[in-house]
Design an enzyme around this catalytic site. Structure first.
Site, PDB file in Angstrom:
ATOM      1  N   PRO A   2      -1.034   3.124  11.281  1.00 27.96           N
ATOM      2  CA  PRO A   2      -0.839   1.935  12.125  1.00 27.96           C
ATOM      3  C   PRO A   2      -1.474   0.716  11.479  1.00 27.96           C
ATOM      4  CG  PRO A   2      -1.881   3.738  13.350  1.00 27.96           C
ATOM      5  CD  PRO A   2      -1.835   4.147  11.917  1.00 27.96           C
ATOM      6  N   GLU A   3      -0.785  -0.428  11.573  1.00 25.00           N
ATOM      7  CA  GLU A   3      -1.325  -1.651  11.000  1.00 25.00           C
ATOM      8  C   GLU A   3      -2.048  -2.448  12.097  1.00 25.00           C
ATOM      9  OE1 GLU A   3       1.197  -3.501   8.067  1.00 25.00           O
ATOM     10  OE2 GLU A   3       2.342  -1.663   7.775  1.00 25.00           O
ATOM     11  N   LYS A  52      -8.239  -2.623  11.418  1.00 24.40           N
ATOM     12  CA  LYS A  52      -7.689  -1.364  11.921  1.00 24.40           C
ATOM     13  C   LYS A  52      -8.725  -0.568  12.720  1.00 24.40           C
ATOM     14  CE  LYS A  52      -4.473  -1.093   8.031  1.00 24.40           C
ATOM     15  NZ  LYS A  52      -4.023  -0.310   6.865  1.00 24.40           N
ATOM     16  N   ARG A 121     -18.209  -5.105   5.565  1.00 25.54           N
ATOM     17  CA  ARG A 121     -17.355  -4.567   4.492  1.00 25.54           C
ATOM     18  C   ARG A 121     -15.901  -5.000   4.650  1.00 25.54           C
ATOM     19  NH1 ARG A 121     -20.017   0.494   5.544  1.00 25.54           N
ATOM     20  NH2 ARG A 121     -18.095   1.303   6.425  1.00 25.54           N
ATOM     21  N   ASN A 162       1.150  -0.984   4.791  1.00 27.02           N
ATOM     22  CA  ASN A 162       2.187  -0.902   3.769  1.00 27.02           C
ATOM     23  C   ASN A 162       3.478  -1.643   4.118  1.00 27.02           C
ATOM     24  OD1 ASN A 162       2.621   0.051   1.180  1.00 27.02           O
ATOM     25  ND2 ASN A 162       3.905   1.721   1.929  1.00 27.02           N
ATOM     26  N   ARG A 255       0.795   3.469  -3.096  1.00 23.18           N
ATOM     27  CA  ARG A 255       1.832   3.448  -2.055  1.00 23.18           C
ATOM     28  C   ARG A 255       3.057   2.757  -2.636  1.00 23.18           C
ATOM     29  NH1 ARG A 255      -0.636   3.156   3.086  1.00 23.18           N
ATOM     30  NH2 ARG A 255       1.370   3.814   3.897  1.00 23.18           N
TER      31      ARG A 255
END
Ligand code: ZN
Length: 267
Positions: A2-3, A52, A121, A162, A255
């Site tokens: 999931p984005e 995310k 991060r 992606n 990817r």
């Protein structure tokens, strides 16, 4: 995976279901039993997202952090929820809503220091409250890796996956192999603006639709059938919707990425 738009949408829906309620928290699978026992019976004060990552806040006690990863999935139910499956890591229930979580990469409790370390991060979140292009531009300017790889690096920008990386670079006419730091300020600013706009639209719609309906002879974006919602993602070998050139794909950052060789000139 999931984005960011999906994660922010989940945060909004879960906030609506939980906030202000006493929540029964269990771990039917057992792997989060200790954490669930600590949260059980507390009042939810809210749910928010960054990139995310999902954060569940309580009247007191630590924050619950969830990252779905590749396989994680939430299922939401009203009053009549089915019994959890054997793989349900976490169940959260109020009198009229139940959420089941299975297969997450992370389902853990964080104290404020651990949450701060996690957030430092991460790059800027285009779905954050005050999306600021400056940090994004600075992160690109420091990196020689291809822009197609940089967009997946959560330290550069948090939330892009992606599908969106291929689509955003197509929309901005940028070849994925160009070094991140070769983008002009104008290109990087346009890429950021497109990212904010597209992820916001995806959050509202609950799906990724990047195609301008006019490009496929339609009027409304929400009515587009599944095979007409994107420009290049998983469309290798098919004609570009804008210029007719055959869309190509290759591996980038482990990817598959897709692009139109005409609309996105090679470096
Ligand atoms: Zn094209």
């Amino acid at each position: 995976m999931p984005e960011g738009h999906t994660i922010h949408r989940l945060a909004r829906l879960h906030r609506r279901a939980l906030r202000g309620r006493t929540v029964r928290v269990t771990s039917p699978q057992g792997r989060f039993a200790g954490g669930a026992a600590l949260l059980d019976g507390r009042i939810s004060t809210g749910v928010d997202a960054y990139g995310k990552h999902l954060f569940y806040r309580w009247s007191d006690g630590p924050t619950l952090h969830v990252h779905l990863g590749l396989y994680g999935k939430f299922r939401g139910y009203g009053e009549a929820a089915p019994l959890p499956t054997a793989g349900t890591r976490l169940a959260m229930a109020t009198d009229d809503a139940t959420l089941h979580l299975a297969g997450p990469t992370a389902c853990e409790l964080l104290d404020p220091g651990e949450e701060r370390r996690l957030r430092t991060r991460l790059g800027p979140d285009p779905l954050g409250r005050r999306p600021d292009p400056a940090a994004f531009l600075a992160n690109l300017a420091r990196r020689t890796l291809p822009i197609g790889a940089a967009l997946l690096d959560q330290r550069v920008v948090a939330g892009i996956g992606n599908v969106y990386r291929s689509e955003l670079l197509f929309l901005c006419r940028i070849h994925p192999d160009r070094p991140a730091r070769s983008l002009t300020d104008t290109e990087a600013s346009r890429l950021w603006a497109a990212t904010v706009a597209q992820l916001r639209a995806g959050e509202r719609a609950g799906r990724i639709v990047t195609v301008d309906p006019a490009d496929v002879g339609r009027v409304r974006a929400w009515a587009l059938p599944a095979d007409q919602r994107v420009y290049v993602y998983k469309r290798a070998g098919l004609p570009c919707r804008r210029c007719g050139t055959t869309v190509v794909s290759w591996e980038l950052a482990a990817r598959t990425i897709s692009a139109c060789p005409t609309c996105q000139p090679a470096p």
